[in-house]
Design an enzyme around this catalytic site. Structure first.
Site, PDB file in Angstrom:
ATOM      1  N   SER A 101      15.508  71.292  88.665  1.00  0.00           N
ATOM      2  CA  SER A 101      14.226  71.042  87.995  1.00  0.00           C
ATOM      3  C   SER A 101      13.970  69.557  87.762  1.00  0.00           C
ATOM      4  O   SER A 101      13.306  69.180  86.805  1.00  0.00           O
ATOM      5  CB  SER A 101      14.154  71.787  86.652  1.00  0.00           C
ATOM      6  N   ARG A 151      15.759  78.840  98.769  1.00  0.00           N
ATOM      7  CA  ARG A 151      14.584  77.995  98.960  1.00  0.00           C
ATOM      8  C   ARG A 151      15.062  76.598  99.316  1.00  0.00           C
ATOM      9  O   ARG A 151      15.835  75.993  98.583  1.00  0.00           O
ATOM     10  CB  ARG A 151      13.729  77.949  97.698  1.00  0.00           C
ATOM     11  N   ASP A 194      14.335  72.732  99.992  1.00  0.00           N
ATOM     12  CA  ASP A 194      13.379  71.667  99.670  1.00  0.00           C
ATOM     13  C   ASP A 194      13.484  70.563 100.721  1.00  0.00           C
ATOM     14  O   ASP A 194      14.584  70.111 101.040  1.00  0.00           O
ATOM     15  CB  ASP A 194      13.668  71.093  98.272  1.00  0.00           C
TER      16      ASP A 194
HETATM   17  N1  LIG Z   1      14.698  61.407  98.711  1.00  0.00           N
HETATM   18  C1  LIG Z   1      13.550  61.837  98.220  1.00  0.00           C
HETATM   19  N2  LIG Z   1      12.374  61.443  98.758  1.00  0.00           N
HETATM   20  C2  LIG Z   1      11.195  61.880  98.235  1.00  0.00           C
HETATM   21  N3  LIG Z   1      11.093  62.708  97.187  1.00  0.00           N
HETATM   22  C3  LIG Z   1      12.242  63.141  96.606  1.00  0.00           C
HETATM   23  C4  LIG Z   1      13.521  62.736  97.091  1.00  0.00           C
HETATM   24  N4  LIG Z   1      14.467  63.311  96.316  1.00  0.00           N
HETATM   25  C5  LIG Z   1      13.816  64.043  95.391  1.00  0.00           C
HETATM   26  N5  LIG Z   1      12.490  63.945  95.551  1.00  0.00           N
HETATM   27  C6  LIG Z   1      11.471  64.582  94.696  1.00  0.00           C
HETATM   28  O1  LIG Z   1      12.083  65.057  93.506  1.00  0.00           O
HETATM   29  C7  LIG Z   1      12.044  66.501  93.433  1.00  0.00           C
HETATM   30  C8  LIG Z   1      13.350  67.070  92.909  1.00  0.00           C
HETATM   31  O2  LIG Z   1      14.427  66.664  93.740  1.00  0.00           O
HETATM   32  P1  LIG Z   1      15.480  67.670  94.351  1.00  0.00           P
HETATM   33  O3  LIG Z   1      16.401  66.881  95.234  1.00  0.00           O
HETATM   34  O4  LIG Z   1      14.807  68.834  94.972  1.00  0.00           O
HETATM   35  O5  LIG Z   1      16.331  68.102  93.069  1.00  0.00           O
HETATM   36  P2  LIG Z   1      16.191  69.301  92.000  1.00  0.00           P
HETATM   37  O6  LIG Z   1      17.443  70.078  92.146  1.00  0.00           O
HETATM   38  O7  LIG Z   1      16.090  68.632  90.690  1.00  0.00           O
HETATM   39  O8  LIG Z   1      14.979  70.106  92.378  1.00  0.00           O
HETATM   40  C9  LIG Z   1      11.771  66.938  94.863  1.00  0.00           C
HETATM   41  O9  LIG Z   1      11.133  68.197  94.850  1.00  0.00           O
HETATM   42  C10 LIG Z   1      10.879  65.802  95.373  1.00  0.00           C
HETATM   43  O10 LIG Z   1       9.569  65.932  94.918  1.00  0.00           O
HETATM   44 MG   LIG Z   2      14.454  70.821  94.273  1.00  0.00          MG
END
Ligand SMILES: Nc1ncnc2c1ncn2[C@@H]1O[C@H](COP(=O)(O)OP(=O)(O)O)[C@@H](O)[C@H]1O
Ligand SMILES: [Mg+2]
Length: 317
Positions: A152, A262, A264
């Site tokens: 999150s 899911r 990402d």
């Molecule tokens: N390297 C990245 N480049 C662009 N956006 C990122 C990147 N890492 C994270 N984000 C943004 O942050 C959000 C959360 O990161 P994520 O790696 O999915 O971790 P979490 O487990 O908190 O969901 C992603 O959905 C995206 O919008």
């Molecule tokens: Mg995520």
């Protein structure tokens, strides 16, 4: 009456409230389909309750630590109760972003450049030395700093220059022993859900494109209605869309995911989808991404929940 399903929700993770919302909807869906439903907030008396109630399966509607990291899975293995989602090892692998990303790299799956910094390294080599490693590993700014094990977007920050790095790292490290500094990828963000078939195959639901109005899909953008626009299916050229679907299935299989996941991703300027992470217990709230994708595929929420629970029941002895 149909089988008895214990829906595990809440618990002690920072995503407790989200999990309670997911769990409530899962309970309603199962009840509508005629299952006997036991809504269980995960508290210290869980083992006793499960031993007394002997459900036919557990639906894991937990998010975050203890629910998604292999802990509850291990407990249920020990109790001999089948459960939704992947087993202990796959849960633990997917939960730890730095481990999962190493597996992606070995398999040739694009993932943004990154470096993992531990609290120990930070202390032993000194913050300055640890931070010196960042430019070479990640390239230029902006970068994302995030805890290796969290969800999150908690503890996550987008950083524009090295002056802001120490504070962001300390904040990410307050969530656990390791943090990632990752190259920021500018491009469409996607959430791609995978559901297993009963015959060993899987279906990939229409990718959801996420456009956070603030520019960062953080906790508030995830859970506050109106802060984010979603496009389903994602507005992608056909060849990129096909690549996204095939990548999601590949990643699901690679980590040993089961029943549902899911993935990402962010598509970079070359049109290459980069995998950020895999969620093994995706959100099931009113505004969550998997239910949104299912609607676009003409599947009801009840269909999705029942499909996941039938997979767990098929594994029960
Ligand atoms: N390297 C990245 N480049 C662009 N956006 C990122 C990147 N890492 C994270 N984000 C943004 O942050 C959000 C959360 O990161 P994520 O790696 O999915 O971790 P979490 O487990 O908190 O969901 C992603 O959905 C995206 O919008
Ligand atoms: Mg995520």
């Amino acid at each position: 009456m149909r089988e008895k399903i214990a829906v595990l929700m809440g618990g002690r993770s920072l995503e407790r409230e989200i999990s309670l919302a997911s769990g409530k909807r899962v309970c309603d869906a199962l009840a509508e389909r005629g299952y006997r439903v036991l809504a269980l907030d995960v508290t210290p008396d869980l083992v006793q309750t499960l031993r007394t109630e002997r459900p036919d399966a557990c639906y894991i509607a937990l998010h975050g630590k203890y629910g998604e990291d292999g802990t509850i899975q291990e407990l249920l293995e020990f109790l001999g109760i089948s459960y939704t989602g992947p087993g202990v090892t796959a849960s633990a692998l997917a939960w730890d972003k730095s481990v999962a990303k190493r597996i992606f790299v070995e398999a040739g799956i694009p993932t943004p450049a990154w470096i993992t910094l531990t609290a120990d390294a930070f202390k032993e080599t000194g913050a300055a030395t640890a931070l010196d490693l960042v430019p070479e590993a990640v390239g230029g700014f902006p970068v994302v700093v995030k805890p290796s094990k969290q969800g999150s977007a908690l503890g996550l920050a987008r950083i524009e220059s090295d002056a802001d790095l120490p504070e962001a790292l300390l904040s990410a490290l307050s969530f656990g022993e390791a943090a990632l500094v990752e190259k920021w990828i500018e491009g469409p963000e996607l959430a791609v859900s995978v559901l297993d078939d009963t015959d060993g195959g899987s279906v990939v639901l229409p990718p959801v494109e996420i456009v956070a109005k603030s520019g960062l899909f953080d906790f508030s953008a995830m859970y506050t209605a109106g802060e984010t626009d979603y496009y389903v299916p994602a507005r992608l050229p056909d060849e990129v869309a096909a690549e996204v679907v095939s990548l999601a299935r590949q990643v699901h299989d690679l980590l040993g995911c089961r029943d549902v996941s899911r993935v990402d991703m962010v598509v970079d300027a070359d049109g290459t989808p980069n995998v950020l992470e895999v969620n093994t217990s995706p959100g099931m709230t009113e505004i969550s991404l998997l239910p949104m994708a299912a609607r676009a595929a003409d599947m009801t929420f009840q269909d999705v929940v029942e499909r996941i629970v039938r997979a767990a029941l098929a594994r029960s002895g």
